[in-house]
Design an enzyme around this catalytic site. Structure first.
Site, PDB file in Angstrom:
ATOM      1  N   ALA A  18       0.837  -1.203   0.000  1.00 13.61           N
ATOM      2  CA  ALA A  18       0.000   0.000   0.000  1.00 13.61           C
ATOM      3  C   ALA A  18       0.869   1.249   0.000  1.00 13.61           C
ATOM      4  O   ALA A  18       1.814   1.368   0.784  1.00 13.61           O
ATOM      5  CB  ALA A  18      -0.920  -0.001   1.216  1.00 13.61           C
ATOM      6  N   CYS A  99      -2.377  -8.433   5.418  1.00  9.60           N
ATOM      7  CA  CYS A  99      -2.060  -7.087   5.907  1.00  9.60           C
ATOM      8  C   CYS A  99      -2.264  -7.001   7.414  1.00  9.60           C
ATOM      9  O   CYS A  99      -3.343  -7.331   7.913  1.00  9.60           O
ATOM     10  CB  CYS A  99      -2.927  -6.055   5.203  1.00  9.60           C
ATOM     11  SG  CYS A  99      -2.595  -4.357   5.761  1.00  9.60           S
ATOM     12  N   ARG A 224       9.528  -5.040   0.762  1.00  4.73           N
ATOM     13  CA  ARG A 224      10.247  -3.859   1.245  1.00  4.73           C
ATOM     14  C   ARG A 224      11.672  -3.749   0.706  1.00  4.73           C
ATOM     15  O   ARG A 224      12.184  -2.650   0.513  1.00  4.73           O
ATOM     16  CB  ARG A 224      10.277  -3.868   2.778  1.00  4.73           C
ATOM     17  CG  ARG A 224       8.924  -3.629   3.424  1.00  4.73           C
ATOM     18  CD  ARG A 224       8.982  -3.851   4.928  1.00  4.73           C
ATOM     19  NE  ARG A 224       9.316  -5.238   5.254  1.00  4.73           N
ATOM     20  CZ  ARG A 224       9.866  -5.632   6.399  1.00  4.73           C
ATOM     21  NH1 ARG A 224      10.146  -4.736   7.332  1.00  4.73           N
ATOM     22  NH2 ARG A 224      10.104  -6.907   6.615  1.00  4.73           N
TER      23      ARG A 224
END
Length: 319
Positions: A18, A99, A224
């Protein structure tokens, strides 16, 4: 690797993140070798689809395989969201049950759903029946370390017709703390026959190879670690194919990458929003090349796209 009738060209997938996995970022990951770049999460609530944020998240890619991630807790809403995205060109629907964010979990979406296997089954079955394209699932290993039920969820997913499952090697309560554990991913791989995608802490070519070997996973998902380093996909792919590591990129190597990405962000979001979105990406790009944050702090005060490009030009000239 196969996801339903779709063949991926390699084992590397860019994770849905996101606020990160927008069109410019996905395009960059594909450019550097990712076989698939999943869109950032889109709520299944139709009331938010017309907001500026959701309009930017609706996928209109003219590159790669179009995979859209949806999140929600209502089977019917999720089914409708899948159909809407299918009509807009989605080729794969990915369901978010991984999530850990509070604002997502308080709506019983994301990884909160792992506590309710029956609801999971209803959601998955509803979405699979609603569309004629492959449906995939992303989960964590469980709600907390005492309640790891990823194998149970994976079996439910396979029975519901899910075509591939990505597993992040942490529980919801672990957030992104500690180290990802791959034992659970290995158990999932041993328990189901659908493709399993390993996710979590894969930040180098060597780590990618080790995780694939240990878990037996069909593919790996990079999240990431690709922020500010989209060429990680290129490094991993080269290492898996040749056993050799590519030389680290220099500042002069990354200059055209940074400029191209930042310009596309400005164009995609427009002048008013684009320069704000660009800030975090510039910080990620330069983290390894400019450890002190003097430039980052001054860059974050700039309030126009042109000022950002001029500042970047000066930075690269002086380093």
């Amino acid at each position: 690797m196969q996801i339903g009738h779709i063949t991926l060209k390699n084992q590397l997938i860019s994770a849905p993140m996101a606020g990160v996995s927008d069109k410019p970022f996905r395009e960059l990951c594909i450019q550097f070798g990712a076989a698939l770049a999943v869109s950032e999460m889109l709520s299944s609530n139709p009331e938010v689809w017309r907001t500026p944020k959701s309009k930017h998240r609706l996928i209109h890619d003219d590159f790669g395989i179009r995979s859209v991630q949806i999140a929600g807790a209502c089977p019917n809403e999720m089914a409708i969201a899948a159909q809407v995205n299918r009509s807009l060109g989605a080729e794969i629907i990915d369901i978010n049950m991984g999530c850990p964010a509070k604002k997502v979990n308080k709506k019983l979406a994301g990884s909160a759903l792992l506590q309710y296997p029956r609801l999971v089954e209803n959601i998955l079955s509803s979405v699979v029946k609603a569309v004629d394209i492959p449906v995939t699932l992303k989960i964590r290993t469980g709600w907390d370390p005492l309640n790891k039920n990823c194998v149970e969820i994976a079996k439910i997913a396979e029975n519901a017709g899910i075509q591939a499952i990505a597993v992040h090697g942490r529980t919801k309560t672990c957030l992104f703390n500690g180290n990802a554990e791959y034992d659970s991913i290995k158990r999932v791989k041993e328990a189901v026959s659908i493709p399993v995608i390993a996710n979590g802490d894969i930040n180098s070519a060597q780590k990618a190879k080790e995780v694939l070997a240990f878990t037996g996973a069909d593919a790996i998902m990079i999240g990431r670690a690709a922020q500010g380093k989209p060429w990680l996909f290129q490094e991993i792919l080269h290492y898996l194919e040749t056993g050799e590591q590519l030389a680290p990129k220099t500042l002069s190597d990354i200059k055209p990458i940074v400029f191209s990405h930042i310009k596309k962000i400005h164009q995609f979001y427009g002048e008013e929003k684009g320069f704000r979105i660009a800030r975090k990406h510039v910080a990620w790009y330069l983290a390894d090349y400019s450890p002190d944050d003097l430039f980052r702090r001054s860059f974050n005060t700039l309030d126009s796209a042109q000022a950002q490009l001029e500042a970047l030009e000066v930075f690269f000239e002086n380093h």
